[in-house]
Design an enzyme around this catalytic site. Structure first.
Site, mmCIF file in Angstrom:
data_model
loop_
_atom_site.group_PDB
_atom_site.id
_atom_site.type_symbol
_atom_site.label_atom_id
_atom_site.label_comp_id
_atom_site.label_asym_id
_atom_site.label_seq_id
_atom_site.Cartn_x
_atom_site.Cartn_y
_atom_site.Cartn_z
ATOM 1 N N GLY A 231 -8.793 4.890 -9.571
ATOM 2 C CA GLY A 231 -8.327 5.063 -10.443
ATOM 3 C C GLY A 231 -9.157 5.900 -11.907
ATOM 4 O O GLY A 231 -10.207 6.047 -11.526
ATOM 5 N N CYS A 257 -20.126 2.416 -8.835
ATOM 6 C CA CYS A 257 -19.035 3.328 -8.855
ATOM 7 C C CYS A 257 -18.207 3.039 -10.255
ATOM 8 O O CYS A 257 -18.659 3.513 -11.252
ATOM 9 C CB CYS A 257 -18.381 3.084 -7.703
ATOM 10 N N GLY A 301 -14.190 10.207 -7.838
ATOM 11 C CA GLY A 301 -13.706 11.476 -8.714
ATOM 12 C C GLY A 301 -13.739 11.659 -9.819
ATOM 13 O O GLY A 301 -13.337 12.713 -10.398
ATOM 14 N N PHE A 302 -14.436 10.730 -10.450
ATOM 15 C CA PHE A 302 -14.875 10.700 -11.838
ATOM 16 C C PHE A 302 -16.279 10.573 -12.114
ATOM 17 O O PHE A 302 -17.047 9.986 -11.054
ATOM 18 C CB PHE A 302 -14.011 9.561 -12.667
ATOM 19 N N HIS A 343 -22.570 4.191 -3.274
ATOM 20 C CA HIS A 343 -22.396 2.973 -2.711
ATOM 21 C C HIS A 343 -23.274 2.292 -1.938
ATOM 22 O O HIS A 343 -23.402 2.646 -0.783
ATOM 23 C CB HIS A 343 -20.866 2.926 -1.850
ATOM 24 N N GLU A 345 -24.133 -0.466 -0.651
ATOM 25 C CA GLU A 345 -23.718 -1.450 0.362
ATOM 26 C C GLU A 345 -23.465 -0.843 1.632
ATOM 27 O O GLU A 345 -23.315 -1.187 2.756
ATOM 28 C CB GLU A 345 -22.167 -2.275 -0.012
#
Length: 370
Positions: A231, A257, A301-302, A343, A345
């Protein structure tokens, strides 16, 4: 293994572009934001990544499903993507340790998709035009009806989705003799992030997305982890307040993130939607503190506003993306808090960035001594 009978399927993009191919997964209709992932492997981890909730994934690798599925390769308790678009979908798999086919996995989860289309042309199209909504159907052939259904799919901009993927109840992963306790604010956490803490001697307690700082603090954690999630970060305001209180307490904080974006917003730094996000396993990032480059796994996406960061008195940039110079990492100058947009991880992806978990453990040690 049962023989799969494919039927015709249609992919309709928000700008009116139409692709026709064959169905995969369950027969039906599904919509979401269309985005592409450039990874060559790790499709099960991608499909179960909560950060993909509400999105339809286009895979740039030619073959998907060829090594089947295994329970141990999931990143959450269910498939999170709203649909799959690929070139060649394998109904048969060759890995001996696989527990089943991707087709059966999708059917059980109710996932709709399309294959046998020109994904190179599709990726070039959305790369140039930008991220947009799309709908795929293997049951509706009337384009006017599909356009009406596509119009009902919400835009990702302004959409809060962490509440859709976060745990509904607190849970723990305990250790017999833990070095530290890490409170995890679950905005869409991936299981391998938790594994990275556990293998470093940190037991974790995972809290729902809207848990107050006071409730998390009652567990008396040594530090806090703010997870990834789906989101628009600008709509995820409930987590910003928690981050602000963690910073006031001056306990170690690590964000990934969405967690990275929450740390930025807690310091008054805005985020914005990218023309196309970063999704794949091969994104080059430069660590400005060491001068070294790392190949990273990404899904966002942000991004954080670089202009607002430039002269911020309390926050500095630690990592940048070498493809487009967007912000990939920040840290606070006067508090034990840092975050990255990608990321570490590494699930799926290279392990270049796992050192960030070690850096956080070092912060926990320093804070405990202090």
């Amino acid at each position: 293994m049962k023989k799969q009978i494919s039927t015709e399927a249609i992919l309709l993009l928000e700008d009116g572009t139409v692709y026709k191919g064959k169905s995969l997964g369950r027969l039906g209709t599904s919509g979401g934001e269309l985005c592409f992932n450039t990874g060559m492997t790790g499709y099960q981890e991608i499909f179960t990544d909560p950060s993909y909730f509400g999105q339809m994934v286009v895979t740039t690798v030619s073959h998907v499903g060829n090594y089947g599925v295994q329970h141990q390769e999931v990143e959450s308790d269910r498939i999170q993507i709203s649909g799959l678009v690929c070139k060649d979908f394998s109904h048969h798999f060759s890995r001996k340790t696989a527990e089943g086919s991707l087709q059966d996995y999708f059917e059980k989860a109710g996932v709709v998709g399309i294959c046998e289309i020109d994904t190179r042309a599709l990726v070039r199209h959305i790369r140039d035009k930008g991220a947009m909504n799309a709908i795929v159907s293997s049951e509706i052939t009337d384009l006017d009806e599909l356009r009406k259904k596509l119009a009902e799919v919400p835009s990702m901009a302004g959409l809060e989705l962490s509440s859709k993927v976060s745990t509904s109840a607190t849970y723990e992963h305990t250790l017999e003799d833990p070095k530290f306790r890490v409170a995890v604010l679950d905005l869409g956490v991936k299981q391998n992030s938790l594994h990275n803490f556990l293998k470093r001697g940190c037991e974790v307690k995972v809290f729902p997305y809207n848990t107050s700082f006071e409730e998390m603090e009652q567990w008396n954690p040594d530090g806090y982890f703010i997870s990834n999630g789906p989101g628009d970060p600008a709509a995820t305001t409930f987590a910003v307040d928690s981050v602000k209180q963690i910073l006031q307490k001056e306990k170690p904080l690590f964000g990934i993130c969405m967690g990275h974006q929450m740390l930025a917003q807690a310091n008054g730094i805005a985020t914005y939607k990218m023309h196309n996000g970063h999704r794949g396993l091969n994104h080059p990032v430069k660590n400005l503190l060491t001068g070294l480059c790392e190949i990273t796994s990404q899904n966002h996406g942000f991004v954080v506003d670089a202009e607002q960061l430039r002269n911020h008195p309390e926050v500095e940039v630690t990592h940048i993306n070498l493809n487009d110079n967007t912000i990939e990492g920040i840290r606070m100058k006067n508090k034990p808090a840092f975050s990255v947009q990608y990321h570490p991880e590494s699930s799926p992806g290279p392990h270049d960035s796992e050192y960030l978990f070690d850096n956080f453990v070092a912060l926990l040690e320093a804070y405990k001594i202090k």
